[in-house]
Motif scaffolding. Structure first.
Motif, short mmCIF file in Angstrom:
data_model
loop_
_atom_site.label_atom_id
_atom_site.label_comp_id
_atom_site.label_asym_id
_atom_site.label_seq_id
_atom_site.Cartn_x
_atom_site.Cartn_y
_atom_site.Cartn_z
N SER A 134 5.95 -5.84 4.59
CA SER A 134 4.74 -6.60 4.67
C SER A 134 5.61 -7.73 4.87
O SER A 134 6.11 -7.94 4.19
CB SER A 134 3.99 -6.41 2.91
OG SER A 134 3.22 -7.67 3.07
N TYR B 45 -4.13 0.29 2.02
CA TYR B 45 -2.87 -0.07 1.89
C TYR B 45 -1.98 -0.01 1.40
O TYR B 45 -0.20 -0.39 1.59
CB TYR B 45 -3.15 -2.15 0.83
CG TYR B 45 -4.31 -2.88 1.43
CD1 TYR B 45 -3.91 -3.28 3.20
CD2 TYR B 45 -5.27 -3.15 0.47
CE1 TYR B 45 -4.98 -3.89 3.47
CE2 TYR B 45 -6.20 -3.52 1.20
CZ TYR B 45 -5.59 -4.45 3.19
OH TYR B 45 -7.34 -4.80 3.43
N ARG C 156 4.82 -1.16 -3.65
CA ARG C 156 4.38 -1.33 -2.99
C ARG C 156 2.07 -1.48 -4.11
O ARG C 156 2.52 0.04 -4.30
CB ARG C 156 3.53 -1.23 -1.68
CG ARG C 156 4.24 -1.69 -0.85
CD ARG C 156 3.70 0.35 0.58
NE ARG C 156 2.92 -1.02 1.44
CZ ARG C 156 3.14 -1.79 2.07
NH1 ARG C 156 3.76 -2.05 2.50
NH2 ARG C 156 1.83 -1.95 2.73
N ARG D 25 -1.14 -6.76 6.10
CA ARG D 25 -0.22 -5.90 5.05
C ARG D 25 -0.15 -5.10 4.56
O ARG D 25 0.84 -3.95 4.29
CB ARG D 25 -0.96 -7.18 3.48
CG ARG D 25 -0.38 -8.58 4.24
CD ARG D 25 -1.85 -9.21 2.75
NE ARG D 25 -1.43 -9.05 1.89
CZ ARG D 25 -1.84 -9.73 0.48
NH1 ARG D 25 -3.42 -9.87 0.90
NH2 ARG D 25 -1.18 -9.03 -0.90
N VAL E 81 0.25 -5.57 -2.00
CA VAL E 81 -0.31 -5.70 -0.29
C VAL E 81 -1.90 -6.27 -0.12
O VAL E 81 -2.15 -5.85 0.43
CB VAL E 81 0.10 -4.49 -0.41
CG1 VAL E 81 1.70 -3.72 -0.21
CG2 VAL E 81 -0.27 -3.33 -0.95
#
Lengths: 430, 430
Positions: free
Chosen positions: A233, A368, A283, A228, A310
């Motif tokens: 993603s 992430y 995100r 991820r 994420v």
């Protein structure tokens, strides 16, 4: 309405477990409709999610049948409410470990007969599911294990125990050597209790195998999480949450295989830059209280407004799975000690101080590449709602945008939450 | 309006402590008016209550001056929020122990900047008093001691520590031998911390004297409580509560002398059948959350409607004072162990299970010949609001009438509470 749910007829099994079959049918209808709206409506899902669709469709059906078959073969079913109960110990007695935390407000009216209204939705839910006779998992259990993580659960177990035998272990609230000594003795006491309930002895061999099984499950989830990091993603946050939720119900070996197969597919997606949202979608990292199935409200609101989640800094997420048990022990006591060490490392807000959690949120946001953090707290959850202040300080220091949401399992506030989420996503898009 | 409060001018002392003098003047006005209404309006009070009137009138004046004088002499002032912090250890360093729990909603707005709205009034109050610079006690403290009794306080101390150094000890939540080992080590750790802060060594002699001093205070309160078995009761519940509140602020030796002198007077009253309410007034036991000064709302409502409170099953009452420390130890470690044992015996709702408390409520109701029990819970206090269910079960089994009240420090619900109290007293009169 039972779309997305099993077509098999499990009525006699449910009746045998004492389930209120009529009300339960209503629950499955709501669950099926919710699943349709939140999950099956998604576009471009990984094919491997078909397994999760199957798991959910059979969550009160075939999986319960499997538990009953296991009991028929002399295995025990042990229910837990919290990450602090080591699945390894249950597996080492050939037992089946099931997570009982509940994520729906069905049964809340029954729960409020014995609990204050100002109790968090998760606690009202697990008590309500029992009182309303709607949870085949709790009915299938030979024993339920509680812990002293938060005031609400700790005191609710005293009442729950009047309806279902509940064995409570003491989770300390600080991480000193003396707290660790208490915790290790509690883990030994738990192991003895589970041996007594199951009639099986925990041998070093069985325990080693169990440690490896659960570590393998965690590693599969680590692999999923790592994928991820990609933009776009390859999987939605909703689907990742669902996987994290399913791990508490499914057979761990089968689950691990299926998640690794899904990750093979996601590897290809990442290589081919195939995603579930546009590359420029905001995100979001979600952090906070656990989201037990079928609590999908907030992730759905976030993603239907164009963001992609994420990561989950949550008990039902990376907080729960990031640490592995050290596999090096050789005796039973060695291994129980290593198991205890691993579980006390979890950075639940029940601990004080709990700066590890602040650090981990920042670390996850960076790792992430999240544009912002949405902190999710269940109303009346003291530990997480109060710790929010420290989390906000830490994210402010790091310049990471933050939105704090506090809600319950009802739908009344969905519009208000959505408005706030939309405003936050606007900021992230700028 | 500062009726009932000191006529002395302590402005420069307050300024020196960083108090917001103008807002503080407002607080004293409210406090003085409340004291007038709740206490000074009573008829036929014992003459010995004049001492308590004086204590309250000087609670932010002369008593603070005494603390400042003590500091001048090289003694330390240590603040506590909870029964689990042994006063004996502080006294053994020639320190002054003051209770900081706060019972007024002044400062709540400031507190809600750092705490969730759904936090109990007591916690919002102590944080609010600090943030609004209204508590000379906390400002006079060299150190504040917290504990992990409830989620709310445990997590609030993390925030409070940003404004005032707070040393937290871990109170366990079960009473196993391992929990006791943890607790004993925490008590030793606390003793070392207090030695460090005060620069004094805790010798066995000092500790023995401190144990005797605090036991003597408790015995004076036992004597007071025993006198309330009489019909008519020689003292009101309001006045008894005030005495229990004052013990957290006053010098323990002076306080003990004054309470024993008051008890001499009450002995005569009992012999002469002199009371504060008619002999047929309903006798009520109050049970539940602590009522920190100046939280007098519920007792006032109960007694102004013709009942007399004959006991407090409360931290600010018999739960806090009924057990004595075993005076037989000879070494420092012996004595610290006996102190730890005594404190872990307290039956706070933070423990699970906590059947001792149910038993104690029944025992108190019988002992003080209460016609009924009013359970007082602060809204959002998880431990006591949830434990209420078990208390209700126990009282039902014993056939003792019960009224459960849940409230905060506001006055908005006073009329509604009074209506419920009146209805309950009607039942008791039948």
């Amino acid at each position: 309405m039972r779309r997305a749910m099993s077509k098999q007829d499990y009525t006699s099994m449910w009746e045998g477990l004492g389930i209120d079959v009529e009300a339960h049918e209503g629950l499955l209808g709501v669950l099926g409709q919710g699943y349709q709206d939140v999950f099956l409506s998604q576009e471009n899902r990984p094919a491997g999610m078909a397994y999760l669709d199957f798991v959910i469709s059979e969550i009160h059906g075939l999986r319960i049948q499997e538990l009953m078959d296991a009991k028929e073969q002399g295995r025990s079913v042990i229910g837990t409410f919290c990450l602090y109960v080591p699945e390894e110990i249950i597996l080492a007695t050939d037992g089946v470990c099931v997570g009982l935390c509940a994520g729906a407000d069905i049964g809340a009216q029954a729960a409020e007969q014995v609990l204050p209204r100002n109790t968090c939705a998760l606690i009202k839910s697990f008590v309500g599911f029992k009182l309303a006779k709607l949870c085949p998992y709790v009915e299938a259990c030979d024993l339920v294990i509680g812990e002293t993580t938060c005031d609400g659960k700790k005191k609710a177990y005293e009442i729950f125990n009047d309806f279902k035998e509940t064995f409570v272990i003491e989770t300390p609230h600080m991480k000193s050597p003396q707290s660790m000594a208490l915790w290790q003795s509690e883990i030994r006491r738990l192991a003895e209790k589970i041996e007594g309930t199951t009639g099986k002895t925990i041998t070093p061999e069985k325990l080693r195998a169990a440690v490896r099984t659960v570590n393998a499950k965690r590693k599969a989830l680590h692999r999923l999480n790592a994928l991820r990091q990609a933009t776009p993603s390859p999987i939605s946050g909703r689907d990742a949450l669902l996987i994290n939720q399913a791990q508490f119900y499914d057979d761990p070996i089968r689950f691990t295989e299926k998640i690794n197969a899904l990750c093979d597919e996601l590897d290809e997606r990442v290589a081919g830059r195939v995603g579930v949202a546009p590359a420029d979608a905001p995100r979001v990292l979600v952090s906070g209280c656990p989201m037990a199935a079928p609590n999908w409200k907030v992730p759905f609101l976030i993603e239907k407004n164009g963001a992609v989640i994420v990561g989950e800094e949550s008990c039902v997420g990376e907080r729960g799975t990031r640490n592995l048990v050290d596999e090096s022990g050789s005796t039973r006591d060695d291994m129980l000690e290593r198991i205890a060490n691993r579980y006390l490392d979890i950075d639940c807000a029940c601990f004080t101080p709990n700066t590890e959690r602040e650090d981990h949120i920042v670390e996850m946001a960076r790792h992430y590449r999240a544009d912002g953090v949405i902190h999710y707290a269940i109303q009346f959850c003291g530990p997480y709602t109060i710790e929010f202040h420290k989390v906000a300080d830490a994210l402010k220091r790091e310049g990471i945008p933050l939105l704090g949401l506090e809600t319950d399992y009802g739908t009344e506030d969905a519009q208000q939450l959505e408005t706030r989420v939309q405003a936050f996503l606007e900021v992230l898009r700028q």
